[in-house]
Design an enzyme around this catalytic site. Structure first.
Site, PDB file in Angstrom:
ATOM      1  N   LYS A   1       0.860  -1.187   0.000  1.00 51.62           N
ATOM      2  CA  LYS A   1       0.000   0.000   0.000  1.00 51.62           C
ATOM      3  C   LYS A   1       0.890   1.229   0.000  1.00 51.62           C
ATOM      4  CE  LYS A   1      -4.502   0.958   0.210  1.00 51.62           C
ATOM      5  NZ  LYS A   1      -5.584   0.278  -0.535  1.00 51.62           N
TER       6      LYS A   1
ATOM      7  N   GLY B   1     -21.055   6.408   4.408  1.00 52.09           N
ATOM      8  CA  GLY B   1     -20.127   6.821   3.366  1.00 52.09           C
ATOM      9  C   GLY B   1     -20.660   6.522   1.978  1.00 52.09           C
ATOM     10  N   LEU B   2     -20.871   7.576   1.186  1.00 54.05           N
ATOM     11  CA  LEU B   2     -21.414   7.416  -0.161  1.00 54.05           C
ATOM     12  C   LEU B   2     -20.418   7.891  -1.209  1.00 54.05           C
ATOM     13  CD1 LEU B   2     -25.150   8.523   0.266  1.00 54.05           C
ATOM     14  CD2 LEU B   2     -24.133   6.257   0.500  1.00 54.05           C
TER      15      LEU B   2
ATOM     16  N   GLY C   1     -19.615   3.245  -2.095  1.00 56.75           N
ATOM     17  CA  GLY C   1     -20.789   3.276  -1.236  1.00 56.75           C
ATOM     18  C   GLY C   1     -22.062   3.603  -1.992  1.00 56.75           C
TER      19      GLY C   1
END
Length: 345
Positions: A80, A177-178, A182
């Site tokens: 990562k 969370g969108l 999401g």
């Protein structure tokens, strides 16, 4: 700082601190394991409170990618990257070129891709200076739809195991969370007959979800206490913590966020409370599955990626059944399964 004694340092193979004075780049790249293949995992751009917070995040995320790739059956290790700073102020093509050079210097041990606050267009700039990039437009592209699909199927598996229901009609889901994943998840849940409660910092997106899906909109700190069947964390990590866990009324936690549990102890606490937890790196593996087919030597195929993502349902059911039989938290069981896969590499 006693780096090797950090609780989140898990015998990482390589941790690289990168900087470029001209562009303002400050980044950390963590390669956790290459036992199964080159490390793969996205890069997020975040304005961390301090360097220690950034380091903790990249260590936890890279370890999660190792386990995620193992449980998904991919020929990839875990890595990562994080870029530290305000993306609105620092983003530039020159900065991403500098990041690309840093990735290239690792010599193929780490493949990067888009993550929070980074787009496929940004990755295209990185790709100008290094080949060790995936998730590019014209190839596997945006991984968000595949992550949403895997999370949706994971919710179905959890509902089947915990509630004994084969479909999601009437199931109440609180989505925290969108973002791109999401919101796509909400669309799939709505189409399947679920009832939605949503929250996000973006009021425009909330209004859109309310109109399109009939979702109930609540404030950020109200999402935990909603009377729902499923709590779906789809924002940043550590949302399940000492301050929120007692507020939960849901019997299932299943979402696409990484590192949902603030500490390992919360895995056992959820079990003791009778809450079924879908381990985050198992349920949210759809994106890396899609990206992985771009890294493999075979030509990328979206249909093949979808078939592999659909296996997330069965993988989670295996975790749930094994955890129940052994009377263990699901997170611990998933970790044990992942470590066994890695050990046998």
């Amino acid at each position: 700082m006693a780096f090797f004694d950090l609780v989140d340092f898990d015998n990482h193979e390589q941790v690289v601190f990168c900087s470029d004075e001209k562009t303002g780049l400050k980044a950390i790249i963590a390669v956790h394991s290459t036992a199964l293949g080159p490390a793969a995992g996205g890069c997020r751009f975040w304005d961390y409170a301090n360097d220690e917070e950034a380091l903790t995040d990249v260590l936890r995320l890279s370890r999660g990618m190792t386990y995620k790739n193992a449980m998904a059956g991919l020929k990839l290790g875990g890595g990562k990257a994080v870029i530290v700073g305000n993306p609105k102020a620092l983003k530039s093509n020159e900065l991403f070129e500098a990041f690309g050079r840093a990735v290239n210097n690792i010599g193929g041990r780490y493949y990067t891709a888009e993550d929070v606050n980074i787009t496929t267009a940004d990755m295209a700039v990185v790709n100008q200076v290094t080949d060790y990039v995936a998730g590019l437009d014209g190839k596997s592209g945006n991984p968000a739809p595949f992550t949403a699909l895997g999370t949706f199927l994971g919710i179905k598996a959890a509902v089947k195991f915990k509630l004994g229901k084969d479909d999601l009609t009437g199931i109440k889901v609180a989505v925290q969370g969108l973002g791109s994943v999401g919101y796509d998840l909400c669309a799939k849940l709505h189409a399947a007959g679920a009832q939605l409660v949503v929250t996000d910092i973006n009021h425009e997106t909330l209004n859109k979800a309310a109109e399109a899906f009939g979702a109930k909109v609540v404030e950020l700190d109200e999402i935990y206490s909603q009377d729902v069947d499923v709590f779906s964390p789809c924002a940043l990590g550590a949302s399940i913590n000492d301050n929120t866990i007692d507020q939960l009324k849901a019997s299932i936690i299943a979402g696409c966020a990484n590192n949902q549990l603030a500490a390992s102890k919360h895995d056992q606490i959820l079990k003791d409370k009778g809450i079924l937890y879908a381990p985050d790196y198992v349920i949210n593996a759809g994106g890396i599955i899609n990206v992985s087919l771009e890294i493999y030597p075979e030509p990328y195929c979206a249909d093949e990626a979808t078939k592999i993502v659909e296996k997330i349902y069965d993988t989670l059911m295996t975790v749930f059944v094994k955890a129940d039989a052994e009377n263990k938290p699901t997170g611990i069981v998933a970790d044990e399964m992942a470590r066994e896969i890695i050990a046998n590499a």
